[in-house]
Design a protein around this motif. Structure first.
Motif, PDB file in Angstrom:
ATOM      1  N   UNK A 335       1.150  -1.307  -0.008  1.00 19.17           N
ATOM      2  CA  UNK A 335      -0.141  -0.149   0.029  1.00 19.17           C
ATOM      3  C   UNK A 335       0.748   1.294  -0.147  1.00 19.17           C
ATOM      4  N   UNK A 336       1.126   1.943  -1.187  1.00 19.67           N
ATOM      5  CA  UNK A 336       2.271   2.905  -1.322  1.00 19.67           C
ATOM      6  C   UNK A 336       1.979   3.998  -0.462  1.00 19.67           C
ATOM      7  N   UNK A 337       1.083   4.601  -0.604  1.00 17.89           N
ATOM      8  CA  UNK A 337       1.129   5.822   0.285  1.00 17.89           C
ATOM      9  C   UNK A 337       0.909   5.804   1.638  1.00 17.89           C
ATOM     10  N   UNK A 338       0.392   4.419   2.031  1.00 19.86           N
ATOM     11  CA  UNK A 338       0.470   4.156   3.267  1.00 19.86           C
ATOM     12  C   UNK A 338       1.690   4.019   4.102  1.00 19.86           C
ATOM     13  N   UNK A 339       2.579   3.355   3.404  1.00 21.00           N
ATOM     14  CA  UNK A 339       4.024   3.277   3.723  1.00 21.00           C
ATOM     15  C   UNK A 339       4.789   4.411   3.939  1.00 21.00           C
ATOM     16  N   UNK A 340       4.560   5.331   2.598  1.00 23.14           N
ATOM     17  CA  UNK A 340       5.477   6.855   2.515  1.00 23.14           C
ATOM     18  C   UNK A 340       4.938   7.661   3.473  1.00 23.14           C
ATOM     19  N   UNK A 341       3.706   7.610   3.748  1.00 18.71           N
ATOM     20  CA  UNK A 341       3.137   8.719   4.820  1.00 18.71           C
ATOM     21  C   UNK A 341       3.589   8.222   6.251  1.00 18.71           C
ATOM     22  N   UNK A 342       4.010   7.043   6.464  1.00 23.30           N
ATOM     23  CA  UNK A 342       4.372   6.402   7.749  1.00 23.30           C
ATOM     24  C   UNK A 342       5.795   6.661   7.831  1.00 23.30           C
ATOM     25  N   UNK A 421       1.966 -11.345   0.647  1.00 24.94           N
ATOM     26  CA  UNK A 421       2.243 -10.732   1.674  1.00 24.94           C
ATOM     27  C   UNK A 421       1.582  -9.374   1.487  1.00 24.94           C
ATOM     28  N   UNK A 422       0.800  -8.627   2.027  1.00 26.20           N
ATOM     29  CA  UNK A 422       0.178  -7.306   1.780  1.00 26.20           C
ATOM     30  C   UNK A 422       0.845  -6.468   2.890  1.00 26.20           C
ATOM     31  N   UNK A 423       1.370  -5.424   2.520  1.00 29.58           N
ATOM     32  CA  UNK A 423       2.289  -4.509   3.420  1.00 29.58           C
ATOM     33  C   UNK A 423       1.034  -3.078   3.615  1.00 29.58           C
ATOM     34  N   UNK A 424       0.545  -2.961   4.791  1.00 28.27           N
ATOM     35  CA  UNK A 424      -0.286  -1.741   5.149  1.00 28.27           C
ATOM     36  C   UNK A 424      -0.695  -1.718   6.492  1.00 28.27           C
ATOM     37  N   UNK A 425      -0.831  -0.608   7.259  1.00 37.52           N
ATOM     38  CA  UNK A 425      -1.181  -0.484   8.419  1.00 37.52           C
ATOM     39  C   UNK A 425      -2.841   0.060   8.685  1.00 37.52           C
ATOM     40  N   UNK A 426      -3.255  -0.087   7.456  1.00 39.01           N
ATOM     41  CA  UNK A 426      -4.634   0.231   7.513  1.00 39.01           C
ATOM     42  C   UNK A 426      -5.320  -0.997   7.772  1.00 39.01           C
ATOM     43  N   UNK A 427      -6.285  -1.123   9.106  1.00 34.84           N
ATOM     44  CA  UNK A 427      -6.781  -2.139   9.541  1.00 34.84           C
ATOM     45  C   UNK A 427      -7.802  -2.799   8.616  1.00 34.84           C
ATOM     46  N   UNK A 428      -8.662  -1.905   8.028  1.00 35.63           N
ATOM     47  CA  UNK A 428      -9.604  -2.607   6.884  1.00 35.63           C
ATOM     48  C   UNK A 428      -8.879  -3.337   5.945  1.00 35.63           C
ATOM     49  N   UNK A 429      -7.825  -2.894   5.439  1.00 36.83           N
ATOM     50  CA  UNK A 429      -7.158  -3.489   4.259  1.00 36.83           C
ATOM     51  C   UNK A 429      -6.518  -4.954   4.900  1.00 36.83           C
ATOM     52  N   UNK A 430      -5.933  -4.762   5.984  1.00 36.49           N
ATOM     53  CA  UNK A 430      -5.448  -6.015   6.675  1.00 36.49           C
ATOM     54  C   UNK A 430      -6.649  -7.091   7.014  1.00 36.49           C
ATOM     55  N   UNK A 431      -7.719  -6.691   7.483  1.00 37.85           N
ATOM     56  CA  UNK A 431      -8.655  -7.489   7.448  1.00 37.85           C
ATOM     57  C   UNK A 431      -9.324  -8.131   6.326  1.00 37.85           C
ATOM     58  N   UNK A 432      -9.278  -7.426   5.297  1.00 37.70           N
ATOM     59  CA  UNK A 432      -9.831  -7.744   4.104  1.00 37.70           C
ATOM     60  C   UNK A 432      -8.824  -8.734   3.426  1.00 37.70           C
ATOM     61  N   UNK A 433      -7.730  -8.419   3.253  1.00 37.99           N
ATOM     62  CA  UNK A 433      -6.690  -9.496   2.800  1.00 37.99           C
ATOM     63  C   UNK A 433      -6.523 -10.599   3.442  1.00 37.99           C
ATOM     64  N   UNK A 434      -6.662 -10.661   4.748  1.00 37.82           N
ATOM     65  CA  UNK A 434      -6.526 -11.557   5.531  1.00 37.82           C
ATOM     66  C   UNK A 434      -7.685 -12.899   5.234  1.00 37.82           C
ATOM     67  N   UNK A 435      -8.867 -12.299   4.930  1.00 42.45           N
ATOM     68  CA  UNK A 435      -9.974 -13.081   4.529  1.00 42.45           C
ATOM     69  C   UNK A 435      -9.615 -13.655   3.112  1.00 42.45           C
ATOM     70  N   UNK A 436      -8.801 -13.095   2.353  1.00 43.04           N
ATOM     71  CA  UNK A 436      -8.510 -13.735   1.059  1.00 43.04           C
ATOM     72  C   UNK A 436      -7.456 -14.879   0.994  1.00 43.04           C
ATOM     73  N   UNK A 437      -6.643 -14.754   2.292  1.00 37.92           N
ATOM     74  CA  UNK A 437      -5.782 -15.764   2.448  1.00 37.92           C
ATOM     75  C   UNK A 437      -4.289 -15.043   2.537  1.00 37.92           C
ATOM     76  N   UNK A 438      -4.208 -13.727   2.498  1.00 38.45           N
ATOM     77  CA  UNK A 438      -2.908 -13.112   2.252  1.00 38.45           C
ATOM     78  C   UNK A 438      -2.378 -12.893   3.704  1.00 38.45           C
ATOM     79  N   UNK A 439      -1.165 -12.612   3.881  1.00 39.60           N
ATOM     80  CA  UNK A 439      -0.602 -12.131   5.167  1.00 39.60           C
ATOM     81  C   UNK A 439      -0.351 -10.977   5.409  1.00 39.60           C
ATOM     82  N   UNK A 440      -1.092 -10.041   6.086  1.00 43.17           N
ATOM     83  CA  UNK A 440      -0.741  -8.893   6.239  1.00 43.17           C
ATOM     84  C   UNK A 440       0.383  -8.414   7.387  1.00 43.17           C
ATOM     85  N   UNK A 441       1.098  -7.515   6.868  1.00 41.49           N
ATOM     86  CA  UNK A 441       2.405  -6.919   7.629  1.00 41.49           C
ATOM     87  C   UNK A 441       2.166  -5.329   7.953  1.00 41.49           C
ATOM     88  N   UNK A 442       2.707  -4.810   9.186  1.00 45.34           N
ATOM     89  CA  UNK A 442       2.788  -3.277   9.192  1.00 45.34           C
ATOM     90  C   UNK A 442       3.731  -2.675   8.257  1.00 45.34           C
TER      91      UNK A 442
END
Length: 453
Positions: A335-342, A421-442
């Motif tokens: 998640x590009x802007x989520x990482x850069x703005x962090x 593997x999905x990189x995002x701090x957004x909780x909605x994104x993390x929950x959504x990709x987790x349901x699809x079987x992906x591994x979210x990381x901060x």
């Protein structure tokens, strides 16, 4: 020139106290006084001038009268010595006028304004009467001049009135003649109009008859055309439905085969890579089983659960991301802007994108994992001109679609079993990709890993 004695100044002051104007100088006399002072001004040295007038010493008489007129008038009234010196210069320049003023009998042929101005500066006996008489003479001359101008203006207006009356009379006669001619022409036009109206009525009647016949023909033709168009529309609709159905069937079959083939091939590559990695990890021998394997014995080097727990990595340890990307056919979605703005929110968006993509390119070269970086493009006024770095896929969301939704679509598009593997701090994104079987990381985990690049 010798300086006046101290005894002369009180005499001037006493004389000025006896004779003084009880009204302001007439404007014409005042202008002439300033002109006389300005001309005589140049004959004095800087030391002979009052302090407030020394700055105008090098001015020309015209500029001096323009810019220092009020100052010279005030100095003439408040500085007797300066007035006496100016009077001496005027007496030298106009000796006859100065002599007659001192004698009390100014020349009759002299301009009263010049006489009053010289008397105001020289201050002879009776100078106040001379100034007042000059003022009255100027007012009388102005009044006579105004009367003369008024008389001439009145004569001019009378002549213009006579001319205007003459022009009005001739214009009235011309307009009357034109009106008579217009009346006659109007009568002729009215006769022609009545004749034309009767002709129009006859034409309208014939037109109505022809229109009724044409309406009947058009109605019959419209019925036939409507029936033909209805049949044509039905045939076109059936043909369009058949073509759309055929194209949909072909497209569905073509897309279904291509998407499913791609998903199956990717899943197969993932399983093969996983099997090879597992074989290397377990150090399996080429043969699945050997005769010696059937003999029971104590196996060395087995790890206890405690040892396994000791090898677990923290969620904030960059080594965790290295292990995830080391999995076979791993796909990293960022998640590009989520990482850069962090990590570096103070930078402009363009520099944020370039810095992140540069780090991801190096990480892709080190790990060999597939990498996709998603930026929010819904608010962009125009497409971003960007050359994606080697090994990194760069995507912008379309209008009406957020970057979060695009990330979830990418996660859902992957076949089950592939490490994503999905990189995002957004909780909605993390929950959504987790349901699809992906591994979210901060996002902080990726920033820590990129800081080591």
């Amino acid at each position: 020139m010798e300086q006046p004695t101290n005894g002369a100044e009180p005499a001037d002051e006493a004389e000025g106290a006896v004779e003084a104007l009880d009204r302001p100088l007439p404007e014409g006399v005042r202008r002439r006084v300033i002109a006389l002072v300005s001309d005589a001004f140049g004959g004095l040295t800087v030391g002979e001038l009052p302090s407030q007038l020394r700055q105008y010493a090098r001015f020309t008489p015209t500029r001096r009268a323009k810019f220092a007129g009020n100052a010279m008038a005030a100095a003439l009234e408040s500085e007797p010595v300066f007035r006496r010196r100016i009077g001496e210069r005027i007496a030298q320049a106009q000796p006859e006028l100065a002599a007659t003023l001192e004698a009390g009998a100014p020349p009759a042929a002299a301009d009263p304004v010049d006489v009053a101005a010289a008397a105001y500066v020289l201050r002879p006996a009776g100078w106040v009467k001379l100034v007042e008489a000059a003022g009255e003479e100027v007012q009388r001359a102005d009044a006579e001049r105004a009367d003369e101008e008024t008389r001439r203006e009145l004569e001019r207006l009378r002549e213009e009135l006579v001319q205007a009356r003459s022009q009005t009379k001739s214009e009235t006669e011309r307009l009357r003649a034109e009106l008579d001619a217009a009346r006659k022409e109007a009568e002729s036009l009215q006769r022609k109009l009545r004749s034309a109206l009767s002709e129009v009525k006859r034409s309208e009647a014939a037109l109505r008859r022809g229109g009724a016949e044409a309406d009947t023909v058009r109605a019959e033709a419209a019925v036939q055309i409507s029936a033909a168009e209805s049949d044509s529309r039905r045939l076109k609709a059936r043909l369009s439905e058949a073509e759309a159905s055929l194209e949909a069937s072909r497209r569905a079959a073509r897309e279904g085969r291509s998407v499913e083939d791609m998903r199956l091939r990717l899943l197969l590559d993932t399983v093969l890579d996983a099997a090879q990695g597992l074989r290397r990890e377990l150090a399996l021998p080429p043969s699945s089983i050997r005769p010696a394997d059937s003999v029971e014995a104590v196996e060395p080097g087995r790890m206890s659960p405690k040892d396994i727990a000791a090898r677990a990595l923290s969620e904030t340890d960059p080594a965790l991301l290295d292990q995830l990307l080391a999995l076979p056919q791993a796909h990293l979605i960022v998640d590009g802007y989520n990482v850069t703005k962090t990590g570096y929110p103070q930078m402009p968006l363009e520099k944020q994108r370039l810095r992140l993509l540069g780090g991801l390119s190096v990480l892709a070269a080190q790990t060999g994992a597939e990498m996709t970086c998603v930026f929010d493009g819904a608010e962009l006024a125009a497409p971003v001109l960007l050359a994606p770095p080697r090994g990194v896929r760069v995507l912008f969301s379309k209008a009406g679609v957020t970057a979060d939704e695009l990330i979830r679509q990418l996660a859902r598009a992957e076949p089950p079993g592939r490490p994503v593997v999905v990189v995002s701090t957004d909780r909605e994104v993390a929950d959504g990709v987790a349901k699809a079987g992906a591994r979210p990381v901060a996002s902080a985990l990726l920033l820590k890993r990129l800081s080591r690049v």
